[in-house]
Scaffold this motif. Structure first.
Motif, short mmCIF file in Angstrom:
data_model
loop_
_atom_site.label_atom_id
_atom_site.label_comp_id
_atom_site.label_asym_id
_atom_site.label_seq_id
_atom_site.Cartn_x
_atom_site.Cartn_y
_atom_site.Cartn_z
N CYS A 1 0.84 -1.19 0.00
CA CYS A 1 0.00 0.00 0.00
C CYS A 1 0.89 1.25 0.00
O CYS A 1 0.65 2.20 -0.75
CB CYS A 1 -0.91 -0.03 1.23
N LEU A 2 1.93 1.24 0.81
CA LEU A 2 2.86 2.38 0.86
C LEU A 2 3.49 2.60 -0.51
O LEU A 2 3.65 3.73 -0.96
CB LEU A 2 3.96 2.12 1.90
N ARG A 3 3.85 1.47 -1.15
CA ARG A 3 4.52 1.58 -2.44
C ARG A 3 3.57 2.17 -3.49
O ARG A 3 3.96 2.95 -4.33
CB ARG A 3 5.00 0.19 -2.87
N GLU A 4 2.28 1.75 -3.43
CA GLU A 4 1.36 2.20 -4.47
C GLU A 4 0.79 3.58 -4.21
O GLU A 4 0.52 4.32 -5.13
CB GLU A 4 0.21 1.19 -4.62
N TYR A 5 0.54 3.91 -2.93
CA TYR A 5 -0.15 5.17 -2.64
C TYR A 5 0.73 6.19 -1.94
O TYR A 5 0.33 7.33 -1.75
CB TYR A 5 -1.38 4.91 -1.76
N GLY A 6 1.90 5.76 -1.46
CA GLY A 6 2.77 6.70 -0.75
C GLY A 6 2.40 6.85 0.71
O GLY A 6 3.13 7.47 1.48
N SER A 7 1.27 6.30 1.12
CA SER A 7 0.93 6.29 2.55
C SER A 7 0.02 5.10 2.81
O SER A 7 -0.48 4.49 1.86
CB SER A 7 0.24 7.59 2.95
N SER A 8 -0.20 4.78 4.08
CA SER A 8 -1.03 3.63 4.39
C SER A 8 -1.68 3.82 5.75
O SER A 8 -1.07 4.34 6.68
CB SER A 8 -0.17 2.37 4.41
N PRO A 9 -2.94 3.40 5.87
CA PRO A 9 -3.59 3.43 7.19
C PRO A 9 -2.84 2.53 8.18
O PRO A 9 -2.12 1.62 7.77
CB PRO A 9 -4.98 2.86 6.91
N ASP A 10 -3.01 2.80 9.46
CA ASP A 10 -2.44 1.92 10.48
C ASP A 10 -3.26 0.64 10.57
O ASP A 10 -4.41 0.59 10.14
CB ASP A 10 -2.49 2.61 11.85
N ILE A 11 -2.64 -0.39 11.17
CA ILE A 11 -3.35 -1.65 11.40
C ILE A 11 -3.17 -2.02 12.86
O ILE A 11 -2.03 -2.10 13.34
CB ILE A 11 -2.78 -2.76 10.49
N ASN A 12 -4.26 -2.22 13.56
CA ASN A 12 -4.18 -2.62 14.96
C ASN A 12 -4.66 -4.07 15.09
O ASN A 12 -5.70 -4.43 14.56
CB ASN A 12 -5.06 -1.73 15.84
N ILE A 13 -3.85 -4.88 15.81
CA ILE A 13 -4.20 -6.29 15.96
C ILE A 13 -4.51 -6.58 17.42
O ILE A 13 -3.75 -6.20 18.32
CB ILE A 13 -3.03 -7.19 15.48
N TYR A 14 -5.65 -7.23 17.66
CA TYR A 14 -6.07 -7.56 19.02
C TYR A 14 -6.15 -9.07 19.15
O TYR A 14 -6.72 -9.74 18.29
CB TYR A 14 -7.46 -6.96 19.31
N GLY A 15 -5.59 -9.61 20.21
CA GLY A 15 -5.63 -11.06 20.41
C GLY A 15 -4.36 -11.48 21.14
O GLY A 15 -3.41 -10.71 21.24
N ASP A 16 -4.35 -12.70 21.63
CA ASP A 16 -3.22 -13.19 22.42
C ASP A 16 -2.15 -13.77 21.50
O ASP A 16 -2.38 -14.81 20.87
CB ASP A 16 -3.74 -14.26 23.40
N PRO A 17 -0.98 -13.11 21.42
CA PRO A 17 0.06 -13.63 20.51
C PRO A 17 0.58 -15.00 20.93
O PRO A 17 1.15 -15.73 20.13
CB PRO A 17 1.19 -12.58 20.60
N ASN A 18 0.35 -15.39 22.20
CA ASN A 18 0.82 -16.70 22.65
C ASN A 18 -0.15 -17.82 22.34
O ASN A 18 0.17 -18.99 22.54
CB ASN A 18 1.09 -16.68 24.16
N PHE A 19 -1.34 -17.48 21.87
CA PHE A 19 -2.30 -18.53 21.53
C PHE A 19 -1.87 -19.19 20.21
O PHE A 19 -1.59 -18.53 19.23
CB PHE A 19 -3.71 -17.93 21.40
N THR A 20 -1.81 -20.55 20.22
CA THR A 20 -1.40 -21.26 19.00
C THR A 20 -2.35 -22.42 18.72
O THR A 20 -3.01 -22.93 19.62
CB THR A 20 0.03 -21.84 19.13
N PHE A 21 -2.39 -22.84 17.47
CA PHE A 21 -3.12 -24.06 17.09
C PHE A 21 -2.51 -24.57 15.78
O PHE A 21 -1.78 -23.83 15.11
CB PHE A 21 -4.63 -23.79 16.97
N PRO A 22 -2.75 -25.85 15.44
CA PRO A 22 -2.11 -26.39 14.23
C PRO A 22 -2.81 -25.89 12.96
O PRO A 22 -4.04 -25.99 12.86
CB PRO A 22 -2.32 -27.91 14.35
N TYR A 23 -2.03 -25.36 12.04
CA TYR A 23 -2.60 -24.89 10.77
C TYR A 23 -1.46 -24.73 9.77
O TYR A 23 -0.29 -24.95 10.09
CB TYR A 23 -3.34 -23.55 10.98
N VAL A 24 -1.82 -24.34 8.55
CA VAL A 24 -0.80 -24.13 7.51
C VAL A 24 -0.57 -22.62 7.39
O VAL A 24 -1.42 -21.91 6.86
CB VAL A 24 -1.29 -24.71 6.16
#
Length: 365
Positions: free
Chosen positions: A205-228
């Motif tokens: 997005c930065l490359r195409e528009y020169g700026s980009s909205p922020d992204i906020n992530i909510y959730g427990d980074p220590n939570f895991t489960f099996p996936y690809v």
């Protein structure tokens, strides 16, 4: 091989194999089986693929040859069909796998097959575009339902074939990353994958528009489960990219600060759900059915400009409108789903549901 005609003997063999039953495997099974990549297990895996892959590939070759509206005769589609026939021939002419040596040779061959099929998605997209040029522009895309259902089956099957080959090949890695069984990460943190996918989308997005909205992530980074992780990365990347683009275009000429995109990761007993929320103005309800079709994109196909890109790694802000329908197939492949809820005039919420249990069989078209 003549452009359109397939040798009769080959087609008979393809028909015979295409009529056999496919055997689905679950994430759980792949994980348990692959956790002990002994020579014997690798041999069993190769013997399974030697029988299974020709069945799956034959089914697609048959379908590619009998598509409605003359889609089968479009040059791009003929090219894809020939890749499938070549792979079918390679698999069928490979002798029975009896020992470690055979297994090694077989693994090299299926690696080659996977590479041969790298550009199937953009090439099919090109075929559909070649078809669209010939059709009446006033034609209602709902009439193309048959083609849409075919593409869903076709791409779903491709995800499965690539997963099986990739998984087998990856089990040969002498130093697998910790907690990884082939393509499967047994302790994947969805928050971490979402973070890395968001950063990738943001840098584009930065490359195409020169700026980009922020992204906020909510959730427990220590939570895991099996996936690809590669599957999850692809889906979150796609959703975040769409959100960034919507917000960016809505606030580009405004003096307001672009509102951040919010990603929420929730872990339930059955599902892990990832919600991507934006305030990019939303989609009118009349447009919602279109976002999951392969025949609709507001952007132009990057293939028109550079035909030789590999889509699995292609990074343009807007593709040929395949991101959402293909992401939904990736979600469904392991028993999940993708839903888009929109508030026109405000924004869009995408809900990505991933099955936590990993025990659903592959959906085999």
């Amino acid at each position: 091989m003549a452009a359109n005609k397939i040798a009769k003997g080959v087609m008979e063999e393809v028909q015979k194999w295409g009529a056999m039953k496919q055997t689905g495997v679950s994430l759980l099974y792949m994980m348990e089986f692959g956790s002990r990549p002994t020579p014997r297990n690798l041999l069993i895996s190769a013997q399974f693929l030697h029988k299974e892959l020709p069945v799956r590939i034959a089914r697609r070759a048959i379908e590619l040859d009998s598509l409605p509206y003359g889609l089968s005769n479009k040059p791009a589609v003929l090219k894809v069909r020939d890749w499938y026939l070549d792979s079918f021939r390679d698999l069928r002419s490979f002798p029975d796998i009896k020992d470690k040596n055979d297994e090694f040779e077989f693994t090299q061959m299926i690696k080659m097959i996977k590479v041969r099929h790298n550009n199937v998605v953009p090439t099919m997209a090109l075929g559909v575009q070649q078809l669209k040029k010939d059709l009446n522009p006033k034609m209602d895309y709902n009439d193309l339902d048959e083609i849409h259902q075919f593409l869903d089956r076709f791409y779903m099957s491709r995800i499965g074939i690539r997963m099986l080959i990739g998984q087998h090949v990856a089990l040969h890695d002498p130093n697998p990353p910790p907690d990884c069984v082939g393509y499967i990460h047994t302790k994947m943190s969805p928050v971490e994958v979402a973070r890395s996918a968001s950063e990738d989308a943001r840098s584009i997005c930065l490359r195409e528009y020169g700026s980009s909205p922020d992204i906020n992530i909510y959730g427990d980074p220590n939570f895991t489960f099996p996936y690809v992780p590669t599957h999850l990365h692809l889906m979150v990347f796609e959703l975040v990219k769409n959100s960034l683009r919507a917000v960016q275009e809505r606030f580009m000429d405004s003096d307001k600060v672009a509102p951040p995109i919010r990603i929420i990761v929730a872990d339930g007993l059955e599902d892990v759900t990832i919600k991507v929320s934006d305030e990019g103005g939303g989609i009118p309800r009349s447009g919602l059915p279109k976002i999951f079709t392969y025949l609709y994109s507001t952007a132009k196909n990057p293939l028109d400009e550079q035909p030789e890109i590999d889509l699995e790694t292609a990074t343009t802000m807007a593709g040929y409108g395949y991101g959402l329908p293909i992401s939904r197939l990736y979600a469904k492949y392991f028993g999940g789903d993708l839903q888009i809820i929109s508030m026109e005039g405000y924004g869009t919420d995408a809900y990505l549901h991933l099955s936590r249990l990993g025990d659903s069989e592959e959906p085999l078209p």
